[in-house]
Design a protein around this motif. Structure first.
Motif: not given
Length: 165
Positions: A3-13, A15-22, A74-81
């Motif tokens: 339930s992290s606000p960083h919304r990373s994928g599962g540990e086995g993924d 390709n999970a995006d580890k960047r903080p979303r918020f 720069i939108p998060y969806s386009k690589g913005g931090e």
């Protein structure tokens, strides 16, 4: 799933995006501080967004004309931090219409803006309702509260009361 606000994928993924979303609190504070101030208004309460719209700090994440959100330039969806240099405040309506577009100039953003232009007196009334008083930067007076105006309360503060425009 976390339930992290960083919304990373599962540990086995892999390709999970580890960047903080918020944006974190520190980044939001820096973002608010770098936004343009509103002449004659208290800078901790009022700012102008990237399109020049006046927004109120208490109206975060709502949909009114004085409401705002923190936006990825720069939108998060386009690589913005989610960093202070990629953060701007935008009127909520503008942010929703901007969506995941980037490289939009302030004139284009202004076209998405709410059409209401508040008078100084209306902003005073809104500030009074939201904060209970009106503070003018550099002015040592204070504006009377609604209870004072109605005679229900006598201020203990001897500072002279300002007159609303």
């Amino acid at each position: 799933m976390t339930s992290s606000p960083h919304r990373s994928g599962g540990e086995g993924d892999a390709n999970a995006d580890k960047r903080p979303r918020f944006f974190d609190t520190k980044t939001k504070n820096i973002c608010w501080a770098k936004a343009d101030t509103v002449a004659g208004r208290h800078p901790e309460r009022w700012r102008k967004d990237a399109a020049g719209n006046i927004v109120c700090k208490r109206f975060f994440n709502c949909l009114g004309c004085l409401c705002y959100e923190y936006d990825h330039i720069i939108p998060y969806s386009k690589g913005g931090e989610s960093t202070a240099d990629n953060c701007q405040i935008l009127q909520s309506r503008v942010n929703r219409l901007k969506s995941n577009k980037d490289q939009i100039d302030s004139d284009k953003l202004r076209g998405y803006s709410c059409d209401i232009n508040f008078t100084e007196k209306e902003l005073d009334i809104i500030e009074m309702a939201v904060y209970g008083d009106v503070i003018r930067p550099g002015n040592q007076c204070r504006c009377r509260t609604i209870d004072e105006m109605l005679g229900k309360y006598k201020a203990k503060d001897n500072t002279n009361a300002c007159k609303l425009p």
